[in-house]
Enzyme design. Structure first.
Site, PDB file in Angstrom:
ATOM      1  N   ALA A 111       0.857  -1.182   0.000  1.00 12.00           N
ATOM      2  CA  ALA A 111       0.000   0.000   0.000  1.00 12.00           C
ATOM      3  C   ALA A 111       0.893   1.231   0.000  1.00 12.00           C
ATOM      4  CB  ALA A 111      -0.928   0.000   1.223  1.00 12.00           C
ATOM      5  N   MET A 112       0.289   2.386  -0.311  1.00 13.46           N
ATOM      6  CA  MET A 112       1.034   3.638  -0.332  1.00 13.46           C
ATOM      7  C   MET A 112       0.162   4.746   0.236  1.00 13.46           C
ATOM      8  SD  MET A 112       3.677   5.371  -0.861  1.00 13.46           S
ATOM      9  CE  MET A 112       3.756   7.131  -0.507  1.00 13.46           C
ATOM     10  N   GLU A 113       0.739   5.517   1.189  1.00 12.88           N
ATOM     11  CA  GLU A 113      -0.017   6.452   2.028  1.00 12.88           C
ATOM     12  C   GLU A 113      -0.229   7.813   1.393  1.00 12.88           C
ATOM     13  OE1 GLU A 113       4.390   6.785   3.349  1.00 12.88           O
ATOM     14  OE2 GLU A 113       3.026   5.204   2.726  1.00 12.88           O
ATOM     15  N   ASN A 114      -0.427   7.911   0.092  1.00 14.60           N
ATOM     16  CA  ASN A 114      -0.648   9.209  -0.546  1.00 14.60           C
ATOM     17  C   ASN A 114      -1.698   9.998   0.236  1.00 14.60           C
ATOM     18  OD1 ASN A 114       0.809   8.127  -3.026  1.00 14.60           O
ATOM     19  ND2 ASN A 114      -0.986   6.810  -2.968  1.00 14.60           N
TER      20      ASN A 114
ATOM     21  N   GLU B 282       7.842   5.405   9.066  1.00 12.92           N
ATOM     22  CA  GLU B 282       7.400   4.008   9.065  1.00 12.92           C
ATOM     23  C   GLU B 282       7.347   3.389  10.460  1.00 12.92           C
ATOM     24  OE1 GLU B 282       5.991   2.999   6.632  1.00 12.92           O
ATOM     25  OE2 GLU B 282       6.777   4.135   4.927  1.00 12.92           O
TER      26      GLU B 282
ATOM     27  N   HIS C 228      -2.065   1.202   9.485  1.00 16.49           N
ATOM     28  CA  HIS C 228      -0.717   1.685   9.200  1.00 16.49           C
ATOM     29  C   HIS C 228      -0.761   2.874   8.237  1.00 16.49           C
ATOM     30  CE1 HIS C 228       3.704   0.979   8.463  1.00 16.49           C
ATOM     31  NE2 HIS C 228       3.386   1.626   7.350  1.00 16.49           N
ATOM     32  N   GLU C 229      -1.521   2.722   7.163  1.00 15.41           N
ATOM     33  CA  GLU C 229      -1.555   3.784   6.142  1.00 15.41           C
ATOM     34  C   GLU C 229      -2.283   5.020   6.644  1.00 15.41           C
ATOM     35  OE1 GLU C 229       0.358   3.356   3.647  1.00 15.41           O
ATOM     36  OE2 GLU C 229       0.704   1.265   4.198  1.00 15.41           O
TER      37      GLU C 229
ATOM     38  N   HIS D  59      -0.135   7.222   8.708  1.00 13.14           N
ATOM     39  CA  HIS D  59       0.784   8.035   7.906  1.00 13.14           C
ATOM     40  C   HIS D  59       0.216   9.419   7.600  1.00 13.14           C
ATOM     41  CE1 HIS D  59       4.356   5.810   6.950  1.00 13.14           C
ATOM     42  NE2 HIS D  59       3.705   4.753   6.473  1.00 13.14           N
TER      43      HIS D  59
END
Length: 913
Positions: free
Chosen positions: A306-309, A363, A340-341, A344
């Site tokens: 995943a990516m926290e954009n 992180e 988690h995301e 962020h």
């Protein structure tokens, strides 16, 4: 990952030399310019062009301030074909209307990813300028920058466009100052086909239909982003649908996915958890979420999980969506990742590390807060214990090696994209979370949470280094006179973040001494990374004697020897496993702990029961303590009904089952473990109505572990039940009533005790499987028939026989299967020349490591030595072979020294129970 076709760019490229001191030959931008605003328009083409390529076109402006006088602009641009204006790759204006210096020359410096713009005059300090570029790039399928992904809807294959900018790939989507400290506001516009939806960080504000280049398109604009780093930019063009949070909420939360997945309710679980975690973090941190919406989108392909954009988090489909056959453990993994995301949004997005050397500030906090989120949603602590231990164990396993690395580096030691990418690992995530948990415990949660809130508020929209965090936490300590620390937080914590590794605390209850020492796996390990702290830590050691109230002492160095712990009762240190260290005792105390576990294991907290098992087996593996002493701590397990101690015991004991697979110890250990696990199996059989009601949301994974271990060790009722369920499925393939979380074990058990008919059935199911593919893949290797094992290897390595995944992935997954490992090793030796020619030097060392890690006999060692002698290996391949030989020698020696004693003890212990 498919190979992409690079767009050819014919430009003058300066030659990069190792001795060059030119600014364009350095990977870090000079401190001369500071961006404030981007205005970017991108048009991804979701159909191939006349050259058979997927491309995107775009134009952008960036407003920036000159903070130091300069006659040069360096801006990141990678794999973009830039349009020329009057012979140059950009135009420059001054925002106050005055004339900007004329552009003298421009070129792309490919190695360092720069567009270099040399000027005839100088930019003036304090003045603002705007740089304008137009460009084309490939919408490749490499999962970096602006890329394409494919998915199937019905019988139709569709293409979507999406982004993955972290850590250094925003420069592949548009020219930008691509460093985390160079934050700016982003005004984004997407041009896209009318049947698609466009998404970005901000809420969409307007969509206008028009025709461009003869194509009917929509132009969607978005609200400007907050001030943020380039790596957080996100763009998506797709044909997805969504579900949303109820009207009237403060923040709009949406879950996006393929239309069928949304219609089937596969996003419902994620939507519920996403909203809950957002509310929890706002309350805990006392800092509001700063955007109007937070989207969560499930993509077919994404490099990370995943990516926290900021404003739109991207996930792989399997890590966000939950189908009806999802196990509770898989749902827990989805929830953990969402937590988690979402964390962020504060740690990384609102407040960002200055440079990648402090990535742990992003992180580590996100990992720690994912555990806190679970604790809030699951107050009885069972899942929290599991998640906490997963983080600690994940960090222990990699941080105990001699080539580990610290949490935080110097800025100068990390420059290239390759160097940055390497630190996205378990140390950064799991050790970061573990030391933060330790810090919170010795500060107390009120002090920790208040300091964090102040830290986030002061540095909102800014960048930080570790000392900024220590400053705000120290301020709260100073306001709390009852809190006594041996030194400042910075002095204490620098030893945990600026040097690698962790200590083992050794307690001798006969003399009362406590000492610390750097814990390393491998008795002959040599650390070649120096530490200014001499691998000593400020260690908050907590303990209890015979369950009495806990004491605490700070252990400050290897020579700092405390003597408060002499006792004839059992002693337990590192209560609830809050300290990031292992604990060893004298033999007498290990014996007393084992006796206490047998007498009344509940007198010791569940996390510490897990700690005892994990520590003692870790020490036995390194020959620090006796293996029989380690096994004694497992005698109580027949009474254990908590997940965390059992799963640690399971992990270690399975390791030894594999090590002794071809010796008489194997059977003796099977009989011993069968007696240990059968009561647990019967316990869950009773409370689950014979394994029919096990989805209570908390124990699902424990049920699976108990069932698996029971079948693995040959508990008759487990084996019988598995065969009955599997036979029912074979008789009615359209109606698989086997519970999803038990299928992995049931399939394997049925194939292991069956024949050709069972194996063929699993193979047919595997060829067409989706949800069950990994369980069926594993089951094919469970047969004990040598001919069927050969067929398993042949079929699993043949791309025409099943799922279309890369050869590298197929053979790595197959080499990790117990029964197939010897056959894969034979295959590698027989086909080494072809493998060596066809595959890169990064893949082969990994394959060698996986396929040789269980070798433990003299025959294995001879095969390995002969193989190395017969082939010329260099570089990392030669190193992997040398390490495999040394590991196998150690395994052979350890097996010879321990085999007879272990056999005698296991045989005796099985009779006594």
């Amino acid at each position: 990952m498919a190979t992409t076709i690079a767009i050819t760019i014919i430009l003058s490229v300066a030659i990069l030399t190792t001795t060059s001191n030119e600014p364009w030959d350095k990977y870090r931008l000079p401190d001369t310019l500071k961006p404030s605003k981007y205005n970017v328009t991108l048009w991804p083409r979701l159909e191939k062009d006349d050259h058979g390529m997927y491309v995107f076109t775009g134009h952008s402006t960036v407003d920036f301030e000159c903070v130091k006088e300069t006659d040069m602009i360096l801006i990141h641009s990678n794999k973009l074909n830039l349009t020329k204006f009057n012979g140059h790759h950009a135009t420059l204006t001054r925002l106050d209307g005055a004339a900007a210096p004329a552009i003298k020359t421009t070129w792309l410096q490919e190695t360092t990813h720069y567009l270099v713009i040399q000027l005839n005059g100088k930019l003036v300090q304090g003045n603002f300028y705007q740089l304008n570029t137009r460009f084309q790039g490939e919408l490749a399928d490499d999962m970096t920058g602006f890329y394409r992904s494919h998915y199937t809807e019905g019988a139709e294959t569709k293409v979507l466009a999406t982004t993955q900018m972290e850590p250094t790939d925003a420069r592949k989507a548009f020219p930008c100052f691509d460093e985390p400290a160079l934050k700016a506001v982003f005004h984004m516009t997407l041009i896209h086909n009318r049947n698609t939806v466009a998404l970005a960080n901000g809420m969409e504000t307007e969509t206008v239909n028009t025709t461009m280049e003869g194509v009917e398109v929509s132009i969607t604009t978005f609200e400007p982003t907050p001030i943020m780093s380039t790596y957080l930019v996100v763009l998506v063009v797709c044909e997805f649908d969504y579900i949303r949070s109820p009207e009237g909420g403060k923040v709009l939360v949406r879950v996006w996915a393929g239309r069928q997945a949304i219609a089937e309710g596969q996003g419902d679980f994620a939507l519920e958890k996403a909203g809950s975690f957002l509310e929890f973090f706002e309350r805990y941190l006392n800092v509001t979420y700063r955007l109007k919406k937070l989207d969560h989108i499930a993509l077919p392909d994404l490099g990370p999980l995943a990516m926290e954009n900021w404003g739109m988090i991207t996930y792989t489909e399997k890590d966000l969506l939950c189908h009806q056959n999802q196990t509770e453990e898989e749902r827990h993994s989805v929830a953990k990742l969402i937590a988690h995301e979402v964390a962020h949004m504060w740690f990384g997005n609102l407040v960002t590390m200055k440079w990648w050397n402090d990535l742990w500030l992003n992180e580590g906090f996100a990992t720690y807060f994912s555990c806190l989120g679970f604790a809030a949603l699951e107050p009885d602590g069972k899942l929290t214990n599991q998640r906490v231990w997963n983080s600690i164990w994940g960090a222990f396993s990699v941080d105990a090696v001699a080539h580990s690395h610290p949490l935080s580096f110097t800025e100068e030691s990390m420059n290239t994209p390759a160097e940055i990418n390497k630190i996205f690992d378990s140390i950064t995530y799991n050790k970061g979370a573990s030391v933060l948990r330790m810090l919170s415990e010795f500060l107390t949660e009120p002090v920790f949470s208040k300091g964090l809130s102040n830290y986030l508020n002061e540095f909102a929209y800014k960048n930080t280094v570790s000392t900024d965090l220590w400053k705000h936490l120290q301020a709260e300590v100073d306001r709390t006179p009852t809190l006594q620390l041996p030194d400042t937080i910075e002095v204490i914590m620098n030893r945990w973040i600026l040097q690698m590794g962790f200590p083992v605390i050794t307690i001798d209850t006969t003399t009362g001494t406590i000492r610390q020492k750097h814990f390393l796996t491998g008795l002959e390990s040599v650390v070649d990374r120096p530490s200014i702290y001499n691998y000593e830590w400020f260690v908050p050691v907590t303990w209890t004697k015979h369950g009495a109230p806990q004491d605490r002492k700070w252990l400050l160095s290897q020579s700092d020897v405390h003597k408060p712990t002499k006792t004839a009762e059992w002693m337990l240190a590192n209560l609830n496993m809050v300290g990031f260290y292992r604990v060893n005792y004298d033999q007498g105390n290990w014996e007393r702990l084992s006796a206490q576990l047998i007498r009344d294991h509940k007198a010791i907290p569940p996390l510490n029961r897990a700690q005892i098992v994990d520590d003692v087996f870790s020490f036995a593996k390194e020959n620090i303590i006796d293996m029989v002493l380690a096994l004694k701590t497992t005698r109580y397990l027949s009474k254990e009904t908590e997940y965390t101690p059992w799963v640690l015991a399971h992990n270690h004991l399975r390791h030894y089952l594999k090590k002794f697979r071809h010796t008489k110890v194997y059977g003796a250990m099977q009989r011993y473990l069968r007696k240990q696990v059968e009561p647990l199996f019967l316990h869950f059989k009773n409370i689950t109505a014979n394994w029919t009601k096990i989805r209570d949301g908390r124990y699902d994974r424990f049920h699976m572990t108990a069932f698996t271990f029971a079948c693995e060790t040959g508990v008759d009722s487990c084996m019988d039940l598995s065969r009955d369920w599997f036979n029912s499925w074979m008789n009615n393939p359209q109606d698989n009533v086997i519970l999803p979380n038990l299928r992995h074990t049931v399939y394997c058990c049925a194939v292991a005790t069956g024949g050709v008919q069972e194996w063929d059935f699993v193979w047919q199911m595997f060829k067409n499987a989706t949800d069950d593919a990994r369980h069926l893949h594993y089951a094919l290797s469970c047969t004990k028939d040598p001919q069927l094992l050969k067929r398993s290897l042949q079929y699993l390595l043949d791309p025409t026989m099943g799922h279309n995944i890369s050869f590298e992935r197929r053979i790595m997954e197959t080499a990790d299967l117990d029964n197939l490992q010897p056959l894969v090793w034979n295959y590698i030796r027989d086909n080494w020349s072809v493998l060596n020619d066809d595959h890169n030097s990064e893949f082969l060392p990994k394959l060698i490591t996986v396929v040789t890690e269980r070798l433990s006999t003299e025959f294995d060692l001879k095969q390995l030595v002969d193989f190395k002698a017969a082939h010329t290996a260099t570089g990392s391949v030669a190193k992997a072979l040398d390490q495999a030989i040394e590991r196998t020698k150690a395994n052979v020696k350890w097996t010879e020294e321990n085999q007879e004693r272990l056999f005698q003890w296991l045989t005796s212990a099985a009779r006594q129970q």
